[in-house]
Structure formats: structure tokens, C-alpha cells
Design a protein around this motif. Structure first.
Motif, mmCIF file in Angstrom:
data_model
loop_
_atom_site.group_PDB
_atom_site.id
_atom_site.type_symbol
_atom_site.label_atom_id
_atom_site.label_comp_id
_atom_site.label_asym_id
_atom_site.label_seq_id
_atom_site.Cartn_x
_atom_site.Cartn_y
_atom_site.Cartn_z
ATOM 1 N N CYS A 286 0.838 -1.203 0.000
ATOM 2 C CA CYS A 286 0.000 0.000 0.000
ATOM 3 C C CYS A 286 0.874 1.255 0.000
ATOM 4 N N CYS A 291 -1.996 2.467 5.994
ATOM 5 C CA CYS A 291 -3.230 2.341 5.214
ATOM 6 C C CYS A 291 -4.251 1.468 5.962
ATOM 7 N N HIS A 293 -6.860 0.354 4.408
ATOM 8 C CA HIS A 293 -7.466 -0.453 3.337
ATOM 9 C C HIS A 293 -8.964 -0.192 3.268
ATOM 10 N N CYS A 299 -4.016 1.589 -2.618
ATOM 11 C CA CYS A 299 -4.183 0.505 -1.632
ATOM 12 C C CYS A 299 -4.123 -0.856 -2.333
ATOM 13 N N SER A 300 -3.141 -1.675 -1.956
ATOM 14 C CA SER A 300 -2.963 -2.992 -2.583
ATOM 15 C C SER A 300 -4.075 -3.960 -2.201
ATOM 16 N N VAL A 301 -4.619 -3.783 -0.988
ATOM 17 C CA VAL A 301 -5.685 -4.677 -0.533
ATOM 18 C C VAL A 301 -6.934 -4.455 -1.380
#
Ligand SMILES: Nc1nc2c(ncn2[C@@H]2O[C@H](COP(=O)(O)OP(=O)(O)O)[C@@H](O)[C@H]2O)c(=O)[nH]1
Ligand SMILES: [Mg+2]
Ligand SMILES: [Zn+2]
Length: 359
Positions: A286, A291, A293, A299-301
Motif C-alpha cells: 500500500c 493504510c 485499506h 491501496c494494494s488490498v
């Protein structure tokens, strides 16, 4: 209830680590709590006795609910009164402690102490709920005990569906043992053997009706525990009303618990991270190191969620557990209401407040 060699403390799981702890209480004896009755504790030392906490211990319990003796605890016993009642002087330091949020109060409630393994029991008869298993898992991870999922009622599952059911639960926590049994057909109980070595303590948790008492009766080789099938209340529900510690013939010790409709883990932030290593790993990518999320840019999630790499129901379960842990942490520190979308445990807690870019 007697098991072979039940007359020794070792038969009740007495551990060498307790010897120096006991030295702080010269002249007093250790005992293990096997049940509780309205503020009195049934202990074995190794002969049975009923014990009442001293005023000093009661004052400690008033100050902190986690100081309360609980099934599985090793305690220090004062002299026995002529009436046969003993005083319970102190609780010896616990190796593991399973805790949940008190269903009625914003405080922790200890469930079982010095347990090596927790069998999270779930039925294969159609009621398998991965989200519920996740919640138990977070609590067990935080307790220090090893979680093992025991799927009961394998006989009710059509052949060919077992592997998929087991795989679904295994996916919740990589490396965790997931065992399938049927108490009725007497098949598959041998798979529990590695966790039932002499002197080891196992606690069973799981919703009412999943077959915990039936399983323990199988292991005991008797019908010592009331089960729904034996019709104690005729309704097939809530037949176990008390927690108690029992010795098995093979000399392991087992804690039966009443079915818990709700289990909210307490102070289990680290446990939540362990149960969601996928979310934890994703969060490293992220943009913000704290983060939440919950809609932040980069945001990678969220990206994994949109790409279908992270299941929505699992993400929702993670959010719910995080929110609960955040609320509890705010209460513990007296910090009032937590800010929405900001976990108080895990990454954000480690890195302090405020959104900071990673680089
Ligand atoms: N078909 C089947 N029924 C089971 C099995 N284990 C338990 N049961 C039934 O499930 C019901 C609830 O069992 P019980 O042990 O009281 O559940 P507990 O509330 O978890 O202690 C009873 O009617 C049992 O006979 C099993 O392996 N297969
Ligand atoms: Mg029961
Ligand atoms: Zn994120």
C-alpha cells in the motif's frame, strides 16, 4: 472421574515450570482448577476440593477480570477448613490463556488456561461457517495455544465433498491442521492422537450442537457428558452448561465448554494478523504505511479485492475483527471512540497516527 494414575499432580498436567513459581508460596500446595460453581472453584490437588478465593485474591479479581481463576489454571491452596472448604490464595502464571470479550460487559473474560491445543470444532452437516472459524482462530492465535480445526459429522457429508470442505478450512490459515471425524461411526478419532499425549491439555470450542460433548464421550469411552442426542433437555441444544476439565483414559486432559453463540476475541490484534496473513502481506504494497485499506489511494488490498484475488467475505470478516479490536484498544487506553477506518492494532499502531507516504 478417574484415569490411570489420576492420583498424581503429573496426571493433571503438572509442569516443571511451576516449581519455581510455587517457591514464592512456602508451605502451600499447588492444585488445578477443574470446574467453577458460582464463585467457588473445584480443584484437584490431586484429590478433589472446593476452594474459595481469599479476600486478597478477590480484590485482585475486582481490579482485573483476567485475574479470575479459570478452568485449567494452576493455583495455590491455603489450609483446608474443618468443613472441607479450602482457600484459593493465588493463580500461578499462565502459559496460555484463551480469552473472549465478555458478552455482557466491555471487558475480557478468561475461558481456559494452560491449554496446549484448542480444537475448534465445526460440523460438516451443512452448518460449516468459515467466518466463524476465523473468529475462533483469531482468539486461539492470541491465546498462545495451537489451533486445530476438528470437523465433525463427516458421516453427514456426501462422499467426494470432504476434500473440498477440508481445503476450504485449510485455506483460512496455512499450515494449520484440519481433521475430519465422525463420532457416530467411531471413525477417524485416531487422527486426534498426536494432540492427546499424556499430560497435554486440549480445550474444545465451537457452537452449540457441533458435537463437542459427543466427541469427548467417545474419547472417554463413556457417556459421562450430557449430549443433545441423549435428550437431557429434549431440544437438542445447550446441554453443556459448564466448563470443566476431564482426564481422558490416555491421560490427556480435556476442557469441554458450553457452546458459544458468540466469540469476540479480546486484545487479539496480533491474532487477527496471523489469521489474515494474506491481508497483512498485501498491505506491504500500500502507498501509505498506515493504510486502513478502506478506500485510500494506492491501496494494494483494495486492488486485490477488485481483481478478485481477495474474497470479499474474507475482507469483510477482517474489517469486522479489526474494528472490534480497535474499539477494545480505545477502551483499554481510555482514549474514547476510535476513529473509523483506522486500526489500533497492527501496522497503524506500530507506526503511530497520521497518514504518511511510504517513501
Ligand atoms: N451424524 C452425526 N451426528 C453427530 C456427530 N457428533 C455429534 N452428533 C450429534 O450432534 C448433536 C449435538 O451433539 P453434542 O455433542 O451435544 O454437541 P455440543 O453442543 O457441541 O456438545 C447430537 O444430536 C449428536 O448426536 C457425528 O459425528 N455425526
Ligand atoms: Mg456439549
Ligand atoms: Zn491498503
Amino acid at each position: 472421574m478417574d484415569a490411570p494414575g489420576a492420583g498424581t499432580l503429573e496426571a493433571w498436567g503438572y509442569e516443571p515450570r511451576l516449581v519455581p513459581l510455587l517457591a514464592a508460596h512456602p508451605g502451600l500446595r499447588p492444585a488445578r482448577v477443574v470446574a467453577e460453581h458460582a464463585g467457588l472453584f473445584r480443584v484437584v490437588m490431586p484429590e478433589g476440593a472446593l476452594a474459595r478465593p481469599t479476600g486478597k485474591l478477590r480484590a485482585r479479581i475486582d481490579g482485573d477480570p483476567l485475574e479470575r481463576p479459570v478452568v485449567g489454571d494452576w493455583v495455590v491452596m491455603g489450609p483446608v477448613s474443618p468443613g472441607g472448604e479450602s482457600s484459593l490464595v493465588a493463580v500461578l502464571k499462565r502459559r496460555t490463556l484463551l480469552v473472549r470479550k465478555d458478552p455482557a460487559l466491555p471487558q475480557p473474560q478468561p475461558i481456559a488456561a494452560n491449554v496446549d491445543t484448542v480444537f475448534i470444532v465445526a460440523g460438516l452437516g451443512g452448518e460449516l461457517q468459515p467466518r466463524r472459524v476465523e473468529r475462533y482462530l483469531a482468539a486461539v492465535r492470541a491465546s498462545g495455544a495451537e489451533p486445530v480445526v476438528v470437523l465433525t459429522k463427516r458421516d453427514l457429508l456426501p462422499a467426494g465433498q470432504l476434500a473440498q470442505a477440508v481445503a476450504e478450512v485449510e485455506a483460512l490459515s496455512p499450515g494449520m491442521a484440519v481433521l475430519a471425524t465422525s463420532a457416530l461411526e467411531d471413525e477417524g478419532l485416531g487422527v486426534l492422537g498426536p494432540w492427546l499425549q499424556p499430560g497435554r491439555t486440549v480445550a474444545l470450542v465451537g457452537s452449540s450442537g457441533v458435537g463437542k460433548s459427543t466427541l469427548i464421550n467417545r474419547l472417554l469411552g463413556t457417556d459421562a457428558l450430557a449430549t443433545a442426542g441423549l435428550g437431557v433437555d429434549g431440544k437438542g441444544r445447550h446441554t453443556t452448561t459448564q466448563r470443566h476439565l476431564l482426564p481422558l483414559p490416555g491421560r490427556a486432559l480435556v476442557v469441554d465448554t458450553p457452546g458459544m453463540r458468540e466469540l469476540s476475541p479480546w486484545d487479539a490484534g496480533a491474532g487477527v494478523n496471523e489469521v489474515f496473513p494474506d491481508v497483512d502481506a498485501l498491505s506491504a504494497g500500500c502507498r501509505f504505511n498506515d493504510c486502513a485499506h478502506a478506500g485510500e489511494p494506492g491501496c494494494s488490498v483494495m486492488a486485490a479485492l477488485q481483481a478478485g484475488e481477495l474474497v470479499q467475505a474474507r475482507y469483510d470478516a477482517w474489517r469486522k475483527l479489526q474494528a472490534e479490536q480497535r474499539q477494545q484498544a480505545a477502551r483499554r487506553t481510555g482514549g474514547g471512540a476510535a476513529r473509523p477506518g483506522e486500526p489500533a492494532t497492527g501496522r497503524a499502531a506500530r507506526h503511530g497516527p497520521g497518514k504518511r507516504p511510504r517513501k
